[in-house]
Design a protein around this motif. Sequence first.
Motif, PDB file in Angstrom:
ATOM      1  N   ALA A  86      54.085  60.981  11.569  1.00 46.56           N
ATOM      2  CA  ALA A  86      54.837  61.297  12.722  1.00 46.56           C
ATOM      3  C   ALA A  86      54.178  60.303  13.800  1.00 46.56           C
ATOM      4  CB  ALA A  86      53.972  62.652  13.301  1.00 46.56           C
ATOM      5  N   GLY A  87      53.166  59.464  13.740  1.00 45.47           N
ATOM      6  CA  GLY A  87      52.223  58.888  14.968  1.00 45.47           C
ATOM      7  C   GLY A  87      51.858  59.838  15.702  1.00 45.47           C
ATOM      8  N   TRP A  88      50.829  61.141  15.597  1.00 46.06           N
ATOM      9  CA  TRP A  88      50.194  61.498  16.295  1.00 46.06           C
ATOM     10  C   TRP A  88      49.933  62.927  15.413  1.00 46.06           C
ATOM     11  CZ3 TRP A  88      50.071  66.650  18.401  1.00 46.06           C
ATOM     12  CH2 TRP A  88      49.492  66.500  19.730  1.00 46.06           C
ATOM     13  N   GLY A  89      48.818  62.929  16.353  1.00 41.81           N
ATOM     14  CA  GLY A  89      48.240  64.160  15.461  1.00 41.81           C
ATOM     15  C   GLY A  89      46.565  64.610  16.405  1.00 41.81           C
ATOM     16  N   ARG A  90      46.097  65.932  16.294  1.00 39.98           N
ATOM     17  CA  ARG A  90      44.809  66.128  17.106  1.00 39.98           C
ATOM     18  C   ARG A  90      44.492  66.953  15.851  1.00 39.98           C
ATOM     19  NH1 ARG A  90      46.225  63.439  20.390  1.00 39.98           N
ATOM     20  NH2 ARG A  90      46.970  63.747  22.650  1.00 39.98           N
ATOM     21  N   ILE A  91      43.489  66.436  15.403  1.00 39.68           N
ATOM     22  CA  ILE A  91      42.353  67.454  14.437  1.00 39.68           C
ATOM     23  C   ILE A  91      40.984  67.850  15.798  1.00 39.68           C
ATOM     24  CG2 ILE A  91      40.481  67.023  12.724  1.00 39.68           C
ATOM     25  CD1 ILE A  91      42.256  64.619  12.096  1.00 39.68           C
ATOM     26  N   VAL A  92      40.716  69.453  15.013  1.00 36.21           N
ATOM     27  CA  VAL A  92      40.300  69.923  16.353  1.00 36.21           C
ATOM     28  C   VAL A  92      38.965  70.452  15.228  1.00 36.21           C
ATOM     29  CG1 VAL A  92      39.046  71.496  17.747  1.00 36.21           C
ATOM     30  CG2 VAL A  92      41.293  70.023  17.964  1.00 36.21           C
ATOM     31  N   ASN A  93      37.886  70.340  14.969  1.00 36.23           N
ATOM     32  CA  ASN A  93      36.786  71.240  13.811  1.00 36.23           C
ATOM     33  C   ASN A  93      35.775  71.750  14.158  1.00 36.23           C
ATOM     34  OD1 ASN A  93      37.620  69.442  11.912  1.00 36.23           O
ATOM     35  ND2 ASN A  93      36.063  68.102  12.269  1.00 36.23           N
ATOM     36  N   ILE A  94      36.183  73.275  14.400  1.00 31.31           N
ATOM     37  CA  ILE A  94      34.595  74.070  14.963  1.00 31.31           C
ATOM     38  C   ILE A  94      33.412  74.281  14.265  1.00 31.31           C
ATOM     39  CG2 ILE A  94      34.857  76.594  15.762  1.00 31.31           C
ATOM     40  CD1 ILE A  94      36.768  74.898  16.939  1.00 31.31           C
ATOM     41  N   ALA A  95      33.352  73.449  14.990  1.00 32.69           N
ATOM     42  CA  ALA A  95      31.088  73.307  14.833  1.00 32.69           C
ATOM     43  C   ALA A  95      30.297  74.878  15.201  1.00 32.69           C
ATOM     44  CB  ALA A  95      31.002  71.988  15.258  1.00 32.69           C
ATOM     45  N   GLU A 144      38.131  55.911  12.652  1.00 32.28           N
ATOM     46  CA  GLU A 144      38.454  55.325  12.260  1.00 32.28           C
ATOM     47  C   GLU A 144      39.875  55.277  12.151  1.00 32.28           C
ATOM     48  OE1 GLU A 144      39.958  55.626   7.447  1.00 32.28           O
ATOM     49  OE2 GLU A 144      37.246  56.185   7.321  1.00 32.28           O
ATOM     50  N   LEU A 145      40.805  56.419  12.545  1.00 33.51           N
ATOM     51  CA  LEU A 145      41.670  56.713  13.240  1.00 33.51           C
ATOM     52  C   LEU A 145      42.158  56.390  15.352  1.00 33.51           C
ATOM     53  CD1 LEU A 145      42.425  60.363  11.564  1.00 33.51           C
ATOM     54  CD2 LEU A 145      42.383  57.659  10.452  1.00 33.51           C
ATOM     55  N   ALA A 146      41.340  55.706  15.501  1.00 35.65           N
ATOM     56  CA  ALA A 146      41.001  55.591  17.056  1.00 35.65           C
ATOM     57  C   ALA A 146      42.653  54.159  17.490  1.00 35.65           C
ATOM     58  CB  ALA A 146      39.908  54.733  17.972  1.00 35.65           C
ATOM     59  N   GLN A 147      43.233  53.812  16.530  1.00 29.93           N
ATOM     60  CA  GLN A 147      44.549  53.116  16.983  1.00 29.93           C
ATOM     61  C   GLN A 147      45.110  53.871  16.096  1.00 29.93           C
ATOM     62  OE1 GLN A 147      43.826  48.719  16.803  1.00 29.93           O
ATOM     63  NE2 GLN A 147      41.548  48.839  17.111  1.00 29.93           N
ATOM     64  N   LYS A 148      44.945  54.662  15.303  1.00 31.39           N
ATOM     65  CA  LYS A 148      46.596  55.401  15.209  1.00 31.39           C
ATOM     66  C   LYS A 148      46.998  56.646  15.907  1.00 31.39           C
ATOM     67  CE  LYS A 148      45.615  53.105  10.873  1.00 31.39           C
ATOM     68  NZ  LYS A 148      46.751  51.977  10.880  1.00 31.39           N
ATOM     69  N   ASN A 149      46.532  56.692  17.047  1.00 32.92           N
ATOM     70  CA  ASN A 149      46.946  57.646  18.295  1.00 32.92           C
ATOM     71  C   ASN A 149      46.845  59.700  17.527  1.00 32.92           C
ATOM     72  OD1 ASN A 149      48.302  58.593  20.542  1.00 32.92           O
ATOM     73  ND2 ASN A 149      50.617  58.941  19.641  1.00 32.92           N
ATOM     74  N   ILE A 150      46.065  59.542  16.611  1.00 33.54           N
ATOM     75  CA  ILE A 150      45.311  60.645  16.534  1.00 33.54           C
ATOM     76  C   ILE A 150      44.010  60.891  17.323  1.00 33.54           C
ATOM     77  CG2 ILE A 150      44.550  62.086  14.242  1.00 33.54           C
ATOM     78  CD1 ILE A 150      46.707  60.118  12.688  1.00 33.54           C
ATOM     79  N   THR A 151      43.296  62.163  17.472  1.00 33.21           N
ATOM     80  CA  THR A 151      42.025  62.151  17.913  1.00 33.21           C
ATOM     81  C   THR A 151      41.639  62.996  16.929  1.00 33.21           C
ATOM     82  OG1 THR A 151      43.021  64.030  19.528  1.00 33.21           O
ATOM     83  CG2 THR A 151      42.690  61.877  20.233  1.00 33.21           C
ATOM     84  N   VAL A 152      40.079  62.867  16.901  1.00 36.34           N
ATOM     85  CA  VAL A 152      39.233  64.228  16.410  1.00 36.34           C
ATOM     86  C   VAL A 152      38.234  64.539  17.245  1.00 36.34           C
ATOM     87  CG1 VAL A 152      37.890  64.374  14.100  1.00 36.34           C
ATOM     88  CG2 VAL A 152      39.955  63.033  14.491  1.00 36.34           C
ATOM     89  N   ASN A 153      37.968  65.555  17.352  1.00 35.05           N
ATOM     90  CA  ASN A 153      37.254  66.696  18.055  1.00 35.05           C
ATOM     91  C   ASN A 153      36.416  67.533  17.734  1.00 35.05           C
ATOM     92  OD1 ASN A 153      36.515  64.469  20.443  1.00 35.05           O
ATOM     93  ND2 ASN A 153      38.752  65.321  20.447  1.00 35.05           N
ATOM     94  N   ALA A 154      34.948  67.474  17.829  1.00 32.39           N
ATOM     95  CA  ALA A 154      34.669  69.241  17.360  1.00 32.39           C
ATOM     96  C   ALA A 154      34.125  70.088  18.626  1.00 32.39           C
ATOM     97  CB  ALA A 154      32.783  68.893  16.770  1.00 32.39           C
ATOM     98  N   VAL A 155      33.793  70.955  18.502  1.00 33.88           N
ATOM     99  CA  VAL A 155      34.272  72.624  19.369  1.00 33.88           C
ATOM    100  C   VAL A 155      32.723  73.127  19.159  1.00 33.88           C
ATOM    101  CG1 VAL A 155      35.097  74.485  20.979  1.00 33.88           C
ATOM    102  CG2 VAL A 155      35.880  71.951  20.831  1.00 33.88           C
ATOM    103  N   CYS A 156      31.516  72.887  19.837  1.00 34.68           N
ATOM    104  CA  CYS A 156      30.610  74.300  19.317  1.00 34.68           C
ATOM    105  C   CYS A 156      29.846  74.960  20.029  1.00 34.68           C
ATOM    106  CB  CYS A 156      29.321  72.849  19.503  1.00 34.68           C
ATOM    107  SG  CYS A 156      29.511  71.441  18.454  1.00 34.68           S
ATOM    108  N   PRO A 157      30.346  75.964  19.306  1.00 37.34           N
ATOM    109  CA  PRO A 157      30.629  77.235  20.237  1.00 37.34           C
ATOM    110  C   PRO A 157      28.911  77.830  19.976  1.00 37.34           C
ATOM    111  CG  PRO A 157      32.360  77.736  19.070  1.00 37.34           C
ATOM    112  CD  PRO A 157      31.546  76.574  18.302  1.00 37.34           C
TER     113      PRO A 157
END
Length: 254
Positions: free
Chosen positions: A129-138, A169-182
């Motif tokens: 798709a050329g677009w993505g958001r990955i959010v890991n609940i840490a 690894e995905l920085a140039q793929k228009n996909i971000t990867v982040n963690a939210v840490c409650p």
Amino acid sequence: MRPLEGRHALVTGASRGIGAAIAALLAKAGARLTLLGRNRAALSEQAQRLGGTVHLEVCDVTRPEEVRRALAGAEAALGPVHILVNNAGQAQSQPFLKTELELWQRMLEVNLTGAFLCTQAALPGMLSAGWGRIVNIASTAGLKGYPYVAAYCAAKHGLVGLTRALAIELAQKNITVNAVCPGYTETALLEESLARIAERTGRSVAEARGTLARSNPQNRFVRPEEVAEAVLWLCLPGSGAVSGQAIAVAGGEV
């Protein structure tokens, strides 16, 4: 405004607590939803509350074959997954010298390997798709140590490390990867932890609540909706420059 209109979001552990709050906000923002969890009845109840376009997949995220089947079913129903929220998790406490290998492995499997498997299964669709958001609940346990939960802390630290590595690894793929840490959050999981503390220490549940609440400088527990707001922001189109971050939602604890 429905900034996620047309996007397919998959949330694991989506039937209650933080996962349910995240799913509700993503739906409000216009996303088509896949709710993933182990209890079909609980998922169905959540889907009825949400309304709109909601697909259900019953899956144990620690089982590779179930994850592959669930992601294939989700994509067949709603198209490629654009947003993946790895929320499924489990916490169990035990002094380090009493931590058995089975507990250690279970904490790693549920809190770390599950995110690995779901991300591997969803990522090809994002790349296409050329677009993505990955959010890991840490957890804040991914940013600091806590006594009696060495296995949980190790797993959540691992999840933060996975987040940072994959973001590069995905920085140039228009996909971000982040963690939210409650920090400690008002969920059924917290209630279970308070009951165990009370049982083991002889204190009342109210006393245990007070002790844990004081670890937050605001002297309170985080609300699931507050965690969900952070997740939603990371999924929005305007957050594309934010990747590889581990954002604490904990009243200043970290």
